[in-house]
Scaffold this active site. Structure first.
Site, mmCIF file in Angstrom:
data_model
loop_
_atom_site.group_PDB
_atom_site.id
_atom_site.type_symbol
_atom_site.label_atom_id
_atom_site.label_comp_id
_atom_site.label_asym_id
_atom_site.label_seq_id
_atom_site.Cartn_x
_atom_site.Cartn_y
_atom_site.Cartn_z
ATOM 1 N N LYS A 192 0.325 -1.566 0.259
ATOM 2 C CA LYS A 192 0.126 0.324 0.118
ATOM 3 C C LYS A 192 0.792 0.788 -0.010
ATOM 4 O O LYS A 192 1.844 1.774 0.896
ATOM 5 C CB LYS A 192 -0.554 0.427 1.344
ATOM 6 C CG LYS A 192 -2.355 1.016 1.299
ATOM 7 C CD LYS A 192 -3.268 1.817 2.080
ATOM 8 C CE LYS A 192 -2.124 3.295 3.136
ATOM 9 N NZ LYS A 192 -1.512 3.772 2.207
ATOM 10 N N SER A 211 4.938 7.462 10.298
ATOM 11 C CA SER A 211 4.950 8.252 11.744
ATOM 12 C C SER A 211 5.139 7.285 12.915
ATOM 13 O O SER A 211 4.770 6.214 12.218
ATOM 14 C CB SER A 211 4.473 9.642 11.973
ATOM 15 O OG SER A 211 2.551 8.387 11.681
ATOM 16 N N GLU A 232 3.058 7.402 15.392
ATOM 17 C CA GLU A 232 2.205 7.549 16.098
ATOM 18 C C GLU A 232 1.223 6.225 14.545
ATOM 19 O O GLU A 232 0.206 5.513 15.633
ATOM 20 C CB GLU A 232 1.293 8.620 15.924
ATOM 21 C CG GLU A 232 -0.173 8.820 16.298
ATOM 22 C CD GLU A 232 -0.587 10.455 15.261
ATOM 23 O OE1 GLU A 232 -0.054 11.183 14.624
ATOM 24 O OE2 GLU A 232 -1.779 10.735 15.913
ATOM 25 N N GLU A 259 10.138 1.056 11.110
ATOM 26 C CA GLU A 259 10.922 1.804 10.656
ATOM 27 C C GLU A 259 10.302 3.402 10.853
ATOM 28 O O GLU A 259 9.435 3.475 9.533
ATOM 29 C CB GLU A 259 10.963 1.861 8.673
ATOM 30 C CG GLU A 259 12.611 2.197 9.033
ATOM 31 C CD GLU A 259 12.804 3.559 8.700
ATOM 32 O OE1 GLU A 259 13.066 4.670 9.502
ATOM 33 O OE2 GLU A 259 12.861 3.876 7.203
ATOM 34 N N CYS A 261 13.613 10.052 6.134
ATOM 35 C CA CYS A 261 13.635 9.073 8.624
ATOM 36 C C CYS A 261 15.076 9.450 8.881
ATOM 37 O O CYS A 261 14.979 9.394 10.126
ATOM 38 C CB CYS A 261 13.134 7.985 8.197
ATOM 39 S SG CYS A 261 14.066 6.248 6.540
ATOM 40 N N GLU A 318 10.743 15.036 15.617
ATOM 41 C CA GLU A 318 10.942 15.289 13.959
ATOM 42 C C GLU A 318 10.176 16.468 12.437
ATOM 43 O O GLU A 318 9.031 16.055 12.888
ATOM 44 C CB GLU A 318 10.460 14.042 13.262
ATOM 45 C CG GLU A 318 10.868 13.548 12.134
ATOM 46 C CD GLU A 318 11.131 12.068 11.793
ATOM 47 O OE1 GLU A 318 9.746 11.469 11.283
ATOM 48 O OE2 GLU A 318 11.577 11.213 11.232
HETATM 49 P P1 NAI Z 1 2.134 8.620 8.377
HETATM 50 O O1 NAI Z 1 2.685 7.544 8.895
HETATM 51 O O2 NAI Z 1 0.614 8.471 8.143
HETATM 52 O O3 NAI Z 1 2.012 7.599 6.834
HETATM 53 C C1 NAI Z 1 2.638 6.759 6.309
HETATM 54 C C2 NAI Z 1 2.199 4.768 5.995
HETATM 55 O O4 NAI Z 1 0.758 5.438 6.723
HETATM 56 C C3 NAI Z 1 0.794 6.004 4.769
HETATM 57 O O5 NAI Z 1 1.151 5.193 3.327
HETATM 58 C C4 NAI Z 1 -0.249 6.450 5.225
HETATM 59 O O6 NAI Z 1 -1.800 6.278 4.258
HETATM 60 C C5 NAI Z 1 -0.546 4.844 6.250
HETATM 61 N N1 NAI Z 1 -1.408 5.253 7.008
HETATM 62 C C6 NAI Z 1 -1.651 5.803 7.469
HETATM 63 N N2 NAI Z 1 -2.820 6.724 8.664
HETATM 64 C C7 NAI Z 1 -3.052 4.965 8.533
HETATM 65 C C8 NAI Z 1 -3.803 4.128 10.052
HETATM 66 N N3 NAI Z 1 -4.805 4.607 10.208
HETATM 67 N N4 NAI Z 1 -3.581 2.606 9.885
HETATM 68 C C9 NAI Z 1 -2.739 2.492 8.609
HETATM 69 N N5 NAI Z 1 -1.406 3.066 7.751
HETATM 70 C C10 NAI Z 1 -1.794 4.166 7.281
HETATM 71 O O7 NAI Z 1 2.689 9.960 7.757
HETATM 72 P P2 NAI Z 1 2.206 11.251 7.532
HETATM 73 O O8 NAI Z 1 0.698 11.603 7.875
HETATM 74 O O9 NAI Z 1 2.721 10.830 5.925
HETATM 75 O O10 NAI Z 1 3.792 11.699 8.162
HETATM 76 C C11 NAI Z 1 3.688 12.221 8.855
HETATM 77 C C12 NAI Z 1 5.266 12.198 9.315
HETATM 78 O O11 NAI Z 1 5.538 10.806 10.098
HETATM 79 C C13 NAI Z 1 6.224 12.891 9.162
HETATM 80 O O12 NAI Z 1 5.923 14.669 9.509
HETATM 81 C C14 NAI Z 1 7.170 12.425 9.611
HETATM 82 O O13 NAI Z 1 7.997 12.546 10.286
HETATM 83 C C15 NAI Z 1 6.672 11.472 9.200
HETATM 84 N N6 NAI Z 1 7.410 10.239 8.196
HETATM 85 C C16 NAI Z 1 7.908 9.349 8.876
HETATM 86 C C17 NAI Z 1 8.550 8.244 7.913
HETATM 87 C C18 NAI Z 1 9.370 7.696 7.791
HETATM 88 O O14 NAI Z 1 10.366 7.417 6.658
HETATM 89 N N7 NAI Z 1 10.281 7.166 8.288
HETATM 90 C C19 NAI Z 1 7.344 8.654 6.047
HETATM 91 C C20 NAI Z 1 6.590 9.870 6.043
HETATM 92 C C21 NAI Z 1 6.691 10.489 7.417
#
Ligand code: NAI
Ligand code: MG
Length: 480
Positions: A173, A227, A229, A248, A282, A382
């Site tokens: 996904k 994230s 969360e 990760e 990240c 972050e």
């Molecule tokens: P996110 O954690 O919401 O998104 C990452 C993935 O999780 C996406 O594919 C999203 O569709 C999915 N997702 C979101 N909510 C979900 C749920 N309830 N159940 C299952 N899957 C879910 O990250 P977002 O909102 O894009 O970015 C927020 C913060 O997260 C950023 O500011 C950054 O600090 C961090 N982040 C870290 C990353 C890394 O590489 N470790 C990558 C992206 C964001």
């Protein structure tokens, strides 16, 4: 017509025909309309992955044959490199040369793990006369992978390639902010002869498709990048079904610079570690810990770099592209405001660029926050944007203490000519990777990567990644 899902080897619309718009962050305009996977679509994809796992065409295929198909995928990615890089640059906003690198790294993942497919070996364990004990490393099964928008093709390949090498099948996904190249990857895999259901790609919303996938009772493993969360939320969903998770979750990675370092080389490394991908990495080196004696010389070099960087649309190949979305841009702006309120000093950037031609996109200037104290929010949280927090230290012990005073522990860099300082930091730092006089290593495909503390658990990349995609069966035989 909308970009369709990939389920069971076919391009299909969502079960309710729903779609969503994907934006080009360089212009703020719609790039594509994409099918929005539903819970029912996720269920179909998991069933298809389950069937493929049991089928002779994949789960039952010779390991060498799996490797051969994966080599073809690597080659096909290279054949279509320019098209994929352009698409990634439009979708994510990253400079074209970074997108080109990402595509090559994606190919490299398939190549690296293709070579491993027929070398996933067990052991024999000595038990004495009349007993033979051996282990077999079997595929863990149907793997769910939820990836973010910052390096879609790289992170997609990073998870898919080791899973396929191990004989698993995958439901991927991509993030709603940048799903395009993951779909191309799925398409390429089909063209290269991957059997239907082995790799399904389902763009969709996190709380719908993502949650349906993470909580699906018939997946066997979940790899999540994003994230903290959401990582915690999906780990809880997976726990209900006793499904193991690789997480990760990013970080607040320190670059520790001692006064004896080559400051020209260091400035380049430190700037790249934070400004690459507009800080949306990240493993971004988002904290600079600099020895007081070198502070002014290093910060002046960094100021010069930050102020001379060209910010612009990804496909114009600037030094730095836009932030992924308006929401993320506002988060970054908010953090710079917080930093100022906390007493940090903005020595470069700190605002959106004034250039009128960039008004439609989500741009922010390369930003340096000096005089940051280790406990300020901008030193602890972050930001995920092009904002470097600069902290000064006086000696080695203090540097290590500040570096480790973090809920995160993904990567650390240390810059010095003194081998003793470098090795002391390497041994006492609490991070999953340490780099000495460099930062990152061309994608680091071969190197185990993952977090200490809240940066996550499990390891991706390198041979260690296979541990997540295999399960060990022990067979004990008594003979007369
Ligand atoms: P996110 O954690 O919401 O998104 C990452 C993935 O999780 C996406 O594919 C999203 O569709 C999915 N997702 C979101 N909510 C979900 C749920 N309830 N159940 C299952 N899957 C879910 O990250 P977002 O909102 O894009 O970015 C927020 C913060 O997260 C950023 O500011 C950054 O600090 C961090 N982040 C870290 C990353 C890394 O590489 N470790 C990558 C992206 C964001
Ligand atoms: Mg989110």
């Amino acid at each position: 017509m909308a970009e369709q899902l990939i389920i069971d080897g076919e391009r299909v619309a969502a079960s309710d025909a729903g779609t969503f718009d994907v934006y080009d962050p360089s212009s703020g305009k719609v790039l594509a309309e994409v099918a929005k996977a539903t819970r029912a679509d996720v269920d179909r994809a998991v069933k298809s992955a389950r069937a493929a796992l049991e089928a002779k065409t994949w789960g039952g295929a010779a390991p060498a044959e799996r490797g051969r198909i994966m080599i073809r995928i690597a080659q096909a990615i290279r054949d279509r490199a320019e098209e994929l890089a352009m698409l990634e640059s439009h979708d994510n906003g990253k400079p074209l040369r970074q997108a080109r690198t990402d595509v090559q790294v994606a190919a490299r993942y398939f190549e690296f793990f293709a070579g491993v497919a027929d070398k996933i070996m067990g052991r024999t364990i000595p038990l004495g006369p009349g007993l033979l004990d051996y282990t077999v490393r079997e595929p863990i099964g149907v793997c769910a992978q939820i990836i973010p928008w910052n390096y879609p093709i790289q992170i997609g390949a990073r998870g898919v390639a080791p899973a396929l090498a191990a004989g698993c099948t995958v439901v991927l996904k991509p993030a709603e902010d940048a799903p395009m190249t993951a779909l191309r990857l799925g398409e390429i895999a089909m063209e290269c002869g991957l059997a239907p259901g082995v790799l399904n790609v389902l763009p969709g919303m996190g709380p719908e498709a993502g949650a349906a996938l993470a909580s699906h009772p018939d997946i066997n493993q979940l790899t999540f990048t994003g994230s903290v969360e959401v990582g915690i939320a999906v780990a809880k969903m997976a726990a209900e079904n006793v499904v193991p998770v690789v997480m990760e979750l990013g970080g607040k990675s320190p670059n520790i610079v001692f006064a004896d370092a080559d400051l020209d080389v260091t400035a380049q490394g430190v700037a790249n570690a934070i400004f690459q991908n507009a800080g949306q990495t990240c493993s971004a080196g988002s904290r600079l810990l600099v020895e007081r004696k070198a502070h002014d010389a290093l910060v002046s070099r960094l100021n010069d770099r930050a102020k001379s960087m060209r910010v612009g649309p990804g496909v114009s190949d600037p030094d730095m592209g836009p932030i992924i979305s308006k929401k993320q841009l506002e988060t970054v702006e908010g953090y710079v405001r917080i930093g100022r309120d906390e007493g940090a000093e903005v020595t470069a950037g700190g605002a959106r660029p004034s250039d009128a031609s960039l008004a439609g996109g989500f741009y922010f200037q390369p930003t340096l926050l000096d005089r940051v104290a280790p406990d300020m929010r901008v030193a602890q949280e972050e930001i995920f944007g092009p904002v470097l927090a600069i902290i000064t230290f006086d000696d080695l012990d203090e540097a290590i203490e500040i570096a480790n005073r973090s809920q995160y522990g993904l990567v650390a860099g240390v810059w010095t000519r003194d081998i003793n300082k470098a090795m002391t930091v390497a041994s006492r730092i609490k991070t999953g990777q340490v780099y000495v006089n460099t930062y990152g290593a061309g994608g680091g495909v071969e190197l185990p990567f993952g977090g200490y503390k809240k940066s996550g658990y499990g390891r991706e990349k390198g041979l260690d990644a296979l541990a997540s995609y295999t399960q060990i069966k022990n067979v004990c035989v008594r003979f007369a």
